[in-house]
Design a protein around this motif. Structure first.
Motif, PDB file in Angstrom:
ATOM      1  N   PRO A  61       0.799  -1.221   0.000  1.00  0.00           N
ATOM      2  CA  PRO A  61       0.000   0.000   0.000  1.00  0.00           C
ATOM      3  C   PRO A  61       0.832   1.270   0.000  1.00  0.00           C
ATOM      4  CG  PRO A  61      -0.099  -1.055   2.136  1.00  0.00           C
ATOM      5  CD  PRO A  61       0.619  -1.993   1.216  1.00  0.00           C
ATOM      6  N   ASN A  62       2.055   1.197   0.474  1.00  0.00           N
ATOM      7  CA  ASN A  62       2.892   2.391   0.518  1.00  0.00           C
ATOM      8  C   ASN A  62       3.381   2.829  -0.855  1.00  0.00           C
ATOM      9  OD1 ASN A  62       2.703   2.706   3.284  1.00  0.00           O
ATOM     10  ND2 ASN A  62       4.442   1.385   3.678  1.00  0.00           N
ATOM     11  N   PHE A  63       3.429   1.927  -1.816  1.00  0.00           N
ATOM     12  CA  PHE A  63       3.984   2.269  -3.110  1.00  0.00           C
ATOM     13  C   PHE A  63       3.213   3.406  -3.781  1.00  0.00           C
ATOM     14  CE2 PHE A  63       6.911  -0.898  -2.586  1.00  0.00           C
ATOM     15  CZ  PHE A  63       7.699  -1.109  -3.701  1.00  0.00           C
ATOM     16  N   TRP A  96       4.750   6.993  -4.391  1.00  0.00           N
ATOM     17  CA  TRP A  96       4.840   7.436  -5.782  1.00  0.00           C
ATOM     18  C   TRP A  96       4.169   8.809  -5.924  1.00  0.00           C
ATOM     19  CZ3 TRP A  96       2.988   8.910 -10.478  1.00  0.00           C
ATOM     20  CH2 TRP A  96       3.755   8.607 -11.591  1.00  0.00           C
ATOM     21  N   ALA A  97       3.018   8.973  -5.288  1.00  0.00           N
ATOM     22  CA  ALA A  97       2.296  10.252  -5.348  1.00  0.00           C
ATOM     23  C   ALA A  97       3.088  11.369  -4.671  1.00  0.00           C
ATOM     24  CB  ALA A  97       0.926  10.110  -4.706  1.00  0.00           C
ATOM     25  N   LYS A 150      -3.349   4.190 -11.479  1.00  0.00           N
ATOM     26  CA  LYS A 150      -3.118   3.557 -10.184  1.00  0.00           C
ATOM     27  C   LYS A 150      -1.983   2.543 -10.265  1.00  0.00           C
ATOM     28  CE  LYS A 150      -7.727   4.545  -8.792  1.00  0.00           C
ATOM     29  NZ  LYS A 150      -9.070   4.142  -8.718  1.00  0.00           N
ATOM     30  N   CYS A 151      -2.246   1.293  -9.986  1.00  0.00           N
ATOM     31  CA  CYS A 151      -1.207   0.258  -9.998  1.00  0.00           C
ATOM     32  C   CYS A 151      -0.761  -0.068 -11.425  1.00  0.00           C
ATOM     33  CB  CYS A 151      -1.700  -1.001  -9.312  1.00  0.00           C
ATOM     34  SG  CYS A 151      -2.067  -0.754  -7.564  1.00  0.00           S
ATOM     35  N   GLY A 152      -1.540   0.364 -12.427  1.00  0.00           N
ATOM     36  CA  GLY A 152      -1.241   0.079 -13.828  1.00  0.00           C
ATOM     37  C   GLY A 152       0.044   0.718 -14.316  1.00  0.00           C
ATOM     38  N   ILE A 203      12.348   2.899  -1.259  1.00  0.00           N
ATOM     39  CA  ILE A 203      11.385   2.942  -2.364  1.00  0.00           C
ATOM     40  C   ILE A 203      11.598   4.197  -3.203  1.00  0.00           C
ATOM     41  CG2 ILE A 203       8.929   3.108  -2.949  1.00  0.00           C
ATOM     42  CD1 ILE A 203       8.391   1.394  -0.403  1.00  0.00           C
ATOM     43  N   VAL A 204      11.797   5.342  -2.559  1.00  0.00           N
ATOM     44  CA  VAL A 204      12.050   6.593  -3.283  1.00  0.00           C
ATOM     45  C   VAL A 204      13.326   6.478  -4.107  1.00  0.00           C
ATOM     46  CG1 VAL A 204      12.626   9.052  -3.023  1.00  0.00           C
ATOM     47  CG2 VAL A 204      10.755   8.067  -1.698  1.00  0.00           C
TER      48      VAL A 204
END
Length: 124
Positions: A33-35, A39-40, A53-55, A88-89
């Motif tokens: 859920p953090n991705f 990302w945003a 979204k996840c796409g 992740i960043v």
């Protein structure tokens, strides 16, 4: 005695309903859920996340399918289910610099233009 029996029946009935609620409750869980959130935060001006979204990383019907961009981000992560925001960043920023399947373009070029990166395999 009868009153005690009614309390026991009510308690058992309540526990049964609570158990069924837990078992049959909605089981939609997002693995990472953090991705989307990270990302945003990393690309606050992008409208792509709202549309896709996840796409962005998973163009197919299942999360097992990854686009070239998703593969590039995955290479920057130290483990499969990374939760550390800084890692992740860093993986997102490193993926920006990687070449996309389109000759002469990086993933960062697509993100900058707010366009979905092409589907394909990541180039080495």
């Amino acid at each position: 005695m009868r009153k005690m029996m009614n309390v026991k029946v009510a308690l058992m009935f309540g526990l049964a309903i609570a158990g069924l609620t837990l078992i049959c409750g909605e089981k939609q869980v997002e693995a990472r859920p953090n991705f989307k959130k990270i990302w945003a935060e990393t690309y606050p001006n992008s409208k792509m996340l709202i549309d896709k979204k996840c796409g962005i990383c998973h163009p197919g019907k299942t999360k097992k399918e990854k686009s070239a961009y998703g593969q590039a981000v995955g290479k920057g992560l130290s483990k499969r289910k990374e939760t550390d925001k800084d890692k992740i960043v860093k993986a997102l920023k490193d993926a920006e610099k990687m070449p996309s399947p389109t000759e002469g373009k990086t993933f960062g070029d697509y993100i900058e233009k707010d366009e979905l990166p092409p589907v394909g395999d990541v180039k080495e």
